[in-house]
Design a protein around this motif. Structure first.
Motif, mmCIF file in Angstrom:
data_model
loop_
_atom_site.group_PDB
_atom_site.id
_atom_site.type_symbol
_atom_site.label_atom_id
_atom_site.label_comp_id
_atom_site.label_asym_id
_atom_site.label_seq_id
_atom_site.Cartn_x
_atom_site.Cartn_y
_atom_site.Cartn_z
ATOM 1 N N TYR A 214 0.882 -1.153 0.000
ATOM 2 C CA TYR A 214 0.000 0.000 0.000
ATOM 3 C C TYR A 214 0.934 1.220 0.000
ATOM 4 N N PRO A 215 0.646 2.265 -0.798
ATOM 5 C CA PRO A 215 1.569 3.407 -0.857
ATOM 6 C C PRO A 215 1.902 3.951 0.526
ATOM 7 N N LYS A 216 3.156 4.258 0.722
ATOM 8 C CA LYS A 216 3.723 4.810 1.957
ATOM 9 C C LYS A 216 3.815 3.790 3.090
ATOM 10 N N SER A 217 3.840 2.502 2.710
ATOM 11 C CA SER A 217 3.977 1.442 3.714
ATOM 12 C C SER A 217 5.403 0.909 3.807
ATOM 13 N N GLY A 218 6.328 1.513 3.039
ATOM 14 C CA GLY A 218 7.708 1.026 3.077
ATOM 15 C C GLY A 218 8.139 0.366 1.774
ATOM 16 N N THR A 219 7.536 0.783 0.667
ATOM 17 C CA THR A 219 7.880 0.234 -0.652
ATOM 18 C C THR A 219 9.375 0.365 -0.936
ATOM 19 N N THR A 220 9.918 1.565 -0.667
ATOM 20 C CA THR A 220 11.318 1.853 -0.971
ATOM 21 C C THR A 220 12.223 0.880 -0.204
ATOM 22 N N TRP A 221 11.883 0.660 1.053
ATOM 23 C CA TRP A 221 12.656 -0.258 1.899
ATOM 24 C C TRP A 221 12.551 -1.688 1.372
ATOM 25 N N PRO B 142 16.578 3.218 -4.525
ATOM 26 C CA PRO B 142 15.919 1.906 -4.509
ATOM 27 C C PRO B 142 14.682 1.862 -5.400
ATOM 28 N N GLN B 143 13.981 2.996 -5.532
ATOM 29 C CA GLN B 143 12.786 3.015 -6.385
ATOM 30 C C GLN B 143 13.125 2.635 -7.826
ATOM 31 N N ASP B 144 14.374 2.905 -8.229
ATOM 32 C CA ASP B 144 14.728 2.670 -9.627
ATOM 33 C C ASP B 144 15.306 1.277 -9.868
ATOM 34 N N CYS C 187 2.379 -4.073 4.469
ATOM 35 C CA CYS C 187 1.456 -3.025 4.890
ATOM 36 C C CYS C 187 1.984 -2.375 6.164
ATOM 37 N N ARG C 188 1.248 -1.408 6.691
ATOM 38 C CA ARG C 188 1.765 -0.613 7.803
ATOM 39 C C ARG C 188 0.615 -0.089 8.641
ATOM 40 N N GLU C 189 0.884 0.282 9.842
ATOM 41 C CA GLU C 189 -0.135 0.837 10.734
ATOM 42 C C GLU C 189 -0.825 2.001 10.003
ATOM 43 N N LEU D 293 22.853 -2.167 5.189
ATOM 44 C CA LEU D 293 22.899 -1.470 3.892
ATOM 45 C C LEU D 293 21.541 -0.851 3.562
ATOM 46 N N CYS D 294 20.466 -1.559 3.916
ATOM 47 C CA CYS D 294 19.112 -1.102 3.559
ATOM 48 C C CYS D 294 18.441 -0.318 4.685
ATOM 49 N N SER D 295 19.185 -0.028 5.740
ATOM 50 C CA SER D 295 18.557 0.680 6.864
ATOM 51 C C SER D 295 18.195 2.108 6.456
ATOM 52 N N PHE D 296 17.236 2.658 7.148
ATOM 53 C CA PHE D 296 16.771 4.012 6.844
ATOM 54 C C PHE D 296 17.934 5.015 6.894
ATOM 55 N N ASP D 297 18.728 4.961 7.975
ATOM 56 C CA ASP D 297 19.814 5.944 8.135
ATOM 57 C C ASP D 297 20.849 5.829 7.020
ATOM 58 N N LYS D 298 21.177 4.585 6.669
ATOM 59 C CA LYS D 298 22.203 4.381 5.633
ATOM 60 C C LYS D 298 21.689 4.898 4.279
ATOM 61 N N LEU D 299 20.490 4.455 3.898
ATOM 62 C CA LEU D 299 19.973 4.848 2.580
ATOM 63 C C LEU D 299 19.735 6.354 2.508
ATOM 64 N N LYS D 300 19.201 6.910 3.587
ATOM 65 C CA LYS D 300 18.900 8.348 3.584
ATOM 66 C C LYS D 300 20.172 9.178 3.423
ATOM 67 N N SER E 274 12.323 12.659 -0.693
ATOM 68 C CA SER E 274 10.944 12.556 -0.190
ATOM 69 C C SER E 274 10.579 11.144 0.222
ATOM 70 N N TYR E 275 11.319 10.176 -0.296
ATOM 71 C CA TYR E 275 11.015 8.780 0.039
ATOM 72 C C TYR E 275 11.635 8.377 1.377
ATOM 73 N N PHE E 276 12.423 9.280 1.963
ATOM 74 C CA PHE E 276 13.075 9.012 3.256
ATOM 75 C C PHE E 276 12.748 10.176 4.181
ATOM 76 N N ARG E 277 11.677 10.077 4.928
ATOM 77 C CA ARG E 277 11.258 11.199 5.771
ATOM 78 C C ARG E 277 11.691 10.927 7.205
ATOM 79 N N ALA E 278 10.799 10.287 8.009
ATOM 80 C CA ALA E 278 11.139 10.028 9.413
ATOM 81 C C ALA E 278 11.554 8.570 9.640
ATOM 82 N N GLY E 279 10.891 7.657 8.902
ATOM 83 C CA GLY E 279 11.236 6.234 9.034
ATOM 84 C C GLY E 279 11.024 5.697 10.441
ATOM 85 N N LYS E 280 9.897 6.088 11.059
ATOM 86 C CA LYS E 280 9.644 5.675 12.445
ATOM 87 C C LYS E 280 8.300 4.976 12.555
HETATM 88 P P1 A3P Z 1 7.640 8.149 6.783
HETATM 89 O O1 A3P Z 1 7.020 9.150 5.881
HETATM 90 O O2 A3P Z 1 6.751 7.771 7.927
HETATM 91 O O3 A3P Z 1 9.001 8.517 7.224
HETATM 92 P P2 A3P Z 1 7.048 4.192 0.491
HETATM 93 O O4 A3P Z 1 8.428 3.748 0.197
HETATM 94 O O5 A3P Z 1 6.017 3.100 0.381
HETATM 95 O O6 A3P Z 1 6.699 5.421 -0.249
HETATM 96 O O7 A3P Z 1 7.010 4.530 2.049
HETATM 97 C C1 A3P Z 1 7.720 5.634 2.539
HETATM 98 C C2 A3P Z 1 7.885 5.463 4.022
HETATM 99 O O8 A3P Z 1 8.891 4.478 4.296
HETATM 100 C C3 A3P Z 1 8.381 6.756 4.640
HETATM 101 O O9 A3P Z 1 7.811 6.792 5.956
HETATM 102 C C4 A3P Z 1 9.880 6.531 4.656
HETATM 103 O O10 A3P Z 1 10.578 7.355 5.543
HETATM 104 C C5 A3P Z 1 9.956 5.071 5.050
HETATM 105 N N1 A3P Z 1 11.220 4.441 4.657
HETATM 106 C C6 A3P Z 1 11.931 4.649 3.521
HETATM 107 N N2 A3P Z 1 13.043 3.897 3.537
HETATM 108 C C7 A3P Z 1 13.043 3.200 4.684
HETATM 109 C C8 A3P Z 1 13.953 2.265 5.276
HETATM 110 N N3 A3P Z 1 15.073 1.921 4.665
HETATM 111 N N4 A3P Z 1 13.627 1.752 6.470
HETATM 112 C C9 A3P Z 1 12.498 2.111 7.092
HETATM 113 N N5 A3P Z 1 11.608 2.996 6.608
HETATM 114 C C10 A3P Z 1 11.869 3.541 5.410
#
Ligand code: A3P
Length: 319
Positions: free
Chosen positions: A64-71, A99-101, A152-154, A253-260, A282-288
């Protein structure tokens, strides 16, 4: 009298809401076979249904969009390609590609980006990504027994993440409007609960074909989830790999901090959504997990929780 006043206040409020929300809903989405899709996405879904040829060994990452697709894209790519690209190597594609590409989307509003012919040209086994609900997947995907990883995600975290992302493109998409529409089931590929329940029920019937994951669980224990993912993708980690810390290296390698932190993900702008250039960051915002609490009031949270709970009742799926 007081009762009549309350009633008319209520009517005015409902009218006001419709006045603001309905034009926005119509501008952004169309109801396509029960799901709210962007107009061009609906067109793309129609095209795929007619033209896309799945293969039995295709692997679909569905979110589902914004559920962690990029991760999920990063993890699945790194897991599937680890013999060619070790997680710690200097030349790993994730260090220089967003990662999207690295995993193509099936349905894109702009078919010039990944035309069906482009998908046909990919070597097997193909790793593909989609946001399509199970009811809109091309029927042959299920008939061929293709494997699907669903993430999916909360829902409150999805809403907040989605609002942040969408308001960059549509500045009048306020949190209040996003919330009201979301509660009505109106968001890209929504209703979110239908999307979740479709894959959830299918995963209960066919657990060998659908791996159902939750972002929140993965965040709590990424190592065990990556092991499960590798097994499901039919490339399990060997004992030797586990001993050598390959799983942890891949998770890092795939952690939020590393990729961001990587330049490719923290700078520049790309057009992945048909003529809508958007910052790579924009794909790496808070990651929480639980970031919704900094944006939603307790009343908003309760309202959405109650709706989701009611929709999920009896399904066994909980958040
Ligand atoms: P937030 O906006 O809550 O930070 P999608 O990839 O489906 O568009 O989802 C984006 C959400 O996944 C964003 O959430 C983004 O920060 C988070 N995200 C991106 N990369 C991540 C990673 N490597 N680990 C955990 N969360 C990640």
């Amino acid at each position: 009298m007081a009762e009549a006043q309350r009633e008319s206040d209520h009517e005015v409020a409902a009218w006001d809401e419709e006045e603001t929300l309905a034009p926005m809903r119509q501008r952004l989405w169309v109801l396509y076979r029960g799901y709210w899709l962007k107009h061009q996405t609906a067109e793309s879904v129609r095209l795929l249904e007619a033209q896309f040829e799945p293969r039995p060994d295709d692997l679909f990452l569905v979110t589902y969009p914004k559920s962690g697709t990029t991760w999920l894209k990063a993890l699945a790519f790194a897991v599937a390609n680890r013999q060619r690209h070790a997680a710690g190597s200097d030349g790993h594609p994730l260090l220089t590609n967003h990662p999207q590409d690295l995993v193509p989307f099936l349905e894109l509003p702009d078919r010039r980006v990944h035309p069906v012919a482009g998908l046909d040209a990919l070597a097997s086994p193909r790793l593909l990504c989609t946001h399509m609900p199970v009811a809109l997947l091309p029927p042959r995907v299920s008939a061929l027994g293709c494997q699907v990883v669903y993430l999916c995600r909360e829902p409150k975290d999805v809403l907040v993440s989605y609002w942040h992302f969408a308001s960059k493109v549509h500045p009048d998409f306020t949190l209040d409007k996003a919330f009201q529409l979301f509660c009505q089931g109106v968001s890209s590929y929504g209703p979110i609960w239908e999307h979740y329940l479709g894959y959830w029920r299918q995963s209960l019937m066919e657990p060998h074909k659908i791996l159902f994951l939750k972002y929140d669980d993965m965040m709590a224990d990424p190592v065990s989830h990556v092991k499960t993912l590798a097994k499901f993708l039919r490339v399990p980690f060997s004992d030797d790999e586990v001993r050598r810390g390959v799983v942890e290296a891949l998770v890092d390698l795939c952690s939020f901090d590393k990729l961001k932190s990587l330049q490719v993900n923290s700078s520049g702008v790309s057009d992945r959504i048909a003529g809508v250039p958007i910052e790579n960051s924009s794909y790496f915002r808070a990651g929480k997990v639980g970031d919704w609490a900094t944006h939603l009031t307790p009343e908003m949270a309760k309202k959405l929780d109650d709706i989701v709970e009611e929709k999920m009742r009896g399904s066994g799926l909980k958040f």
